[in-house]
Design a protein around this motif. Sequence first.
Motif, short mmCIF file in Angstrom:
data_model
loop_
_atom_site.label_atom_id
_atom_site.label_comp_id
_atom_site.label_asym_id
_atom_site.label_seq_id
_atom_site.Cartn_x
_atom_site.Cartn_y
_atom_site.Cartn_z
N ALA A 41 59.90 66.62 84.93
CA ALA A 41 59.96 67.72 85.31
C ALA A 41 59.21 68.91 84.57
N LEU A 42 59.53 68.83 83.12
CA LEU A 42 58.84 69.68 82.47
C LEU A 42 56.99 69.31 82.08
N LEU A 43 56.91 68.07 82.40
CA LEU A 43 55.30 67.76 82.51
C LEU A 43 54.79 68.35 83.81
N ALA A 44 55.58 68.38 84.91
CA ALA A 44 55.22 68.63 86.26
C ALA A 44 55.00 70.34 86.20
N ALA A 45 55.86 71.12 85.36
CA ALA A 45 55.73 72.44 85.12
C ALA A 45 54.62 72.98 84.35
#
Length: 288
Positions: A41-45
Motif C-alpha cells: 500500500a505504501l509503494l502504491a502511494a
Amino acid sequence: MATLSQWVAGARPRTLPTSLVPVVVGTGVAVGEDHAVWWRALLAAVVALVLQIGVNYSNDYCDGIRGTDEKRVGPLRLVGSKVAPPKQVLAAAIGAFAVAGVAGLVLAAVTTWWLVLIGAFAILAAWYYTGGKTPYGYRALGEISVFVFFGLVAVVGTAYVQVEGLPWEAWVAAVPIGLLACGLLVANNLRDIPTDRVSGKRTLAVVVGDRWTRIMYAACTALPFMIVLGLAAPHPWVLIALLAAPLSVPPTQKVLNGAVGPALIPVLGETGRLQIAYGVLLAVGLAL
C-alpha cells in the motif's frame, strides 16, 4: 533559479489528494477482504503521489512553452511565470516519472508484470495530457483520463496489489473517487475558460461552456453520496461517508452562484478537503 517554496507551489499541493485518496480507498477494500499488505500500500502511494507531481510539472512545462500560461489566473506556474527554466521543469517531471516507475516495477515483480503495461500507459497519459503535437487535454478528454487513472486504475490497482484479485467493491468505490477527482479538474478548467479559449486550449469546459461546466461540477460533488447509498445495502458501514456531505456545500455554492477567476481558486482547496474526508470515511466503511 526558482526557490524551494516556488518548486513546492509548482507541484500544486492542493491537487495531491487526487493521487493519495484512491490509494486509501483501495487499501480500505483490501482491509475489508482481510488481505491488506501495508508495504505494498505504501509503494502504491509512492507511485500515485510521485506520478501526480510528475503530471503537474509536465503540464507546467508543456503549457509554459506553448504560452498558454502567460495570463494564468490560478496558482504559480514555474515556466509560465519565468521563475524556472523550462529544461529544469522538464527534468523534474522526468525525475518524478522515473521514481514512480521504479516503485511500480517493485509492485509488478511481486504481483504481475501486467502492471508494467498499465504503468507505462499511465505515464504516457500523464505526458500527452498537455505534451506532444496533439495533447488530448486540449481536446476535451481530460476528465475521461482523470476518471480512468485517478479513479478506476488507482483504486482497483491498489486493491489488486494487496488482494491479488479484483473485488467488485473496488470497482464500485472507484467511481465516486474518480468523480471527485474530475471535480477538481472541472473547477480548475472553469476558472481558466477565458484564457484557455483565447489560447486555443479546448478543454471540456471550453467546449460545453460556463453554465454546463458549473452543472458538471455540482454533479461530480453530489453523485458520490448517491453511490454510497447504493453501496450501503451489502456494506452498511460505508454510510459514514455521508458525514463528508457538508464539505461539498461551500465549493458547490461558489460554483453555482457564478464565482469566476480568483474567486474560484479556493474551490480547489475545498474540493480537495471534500475528497480527503469522503475517501477516508469510505475507506473506513469498506474496511469495517
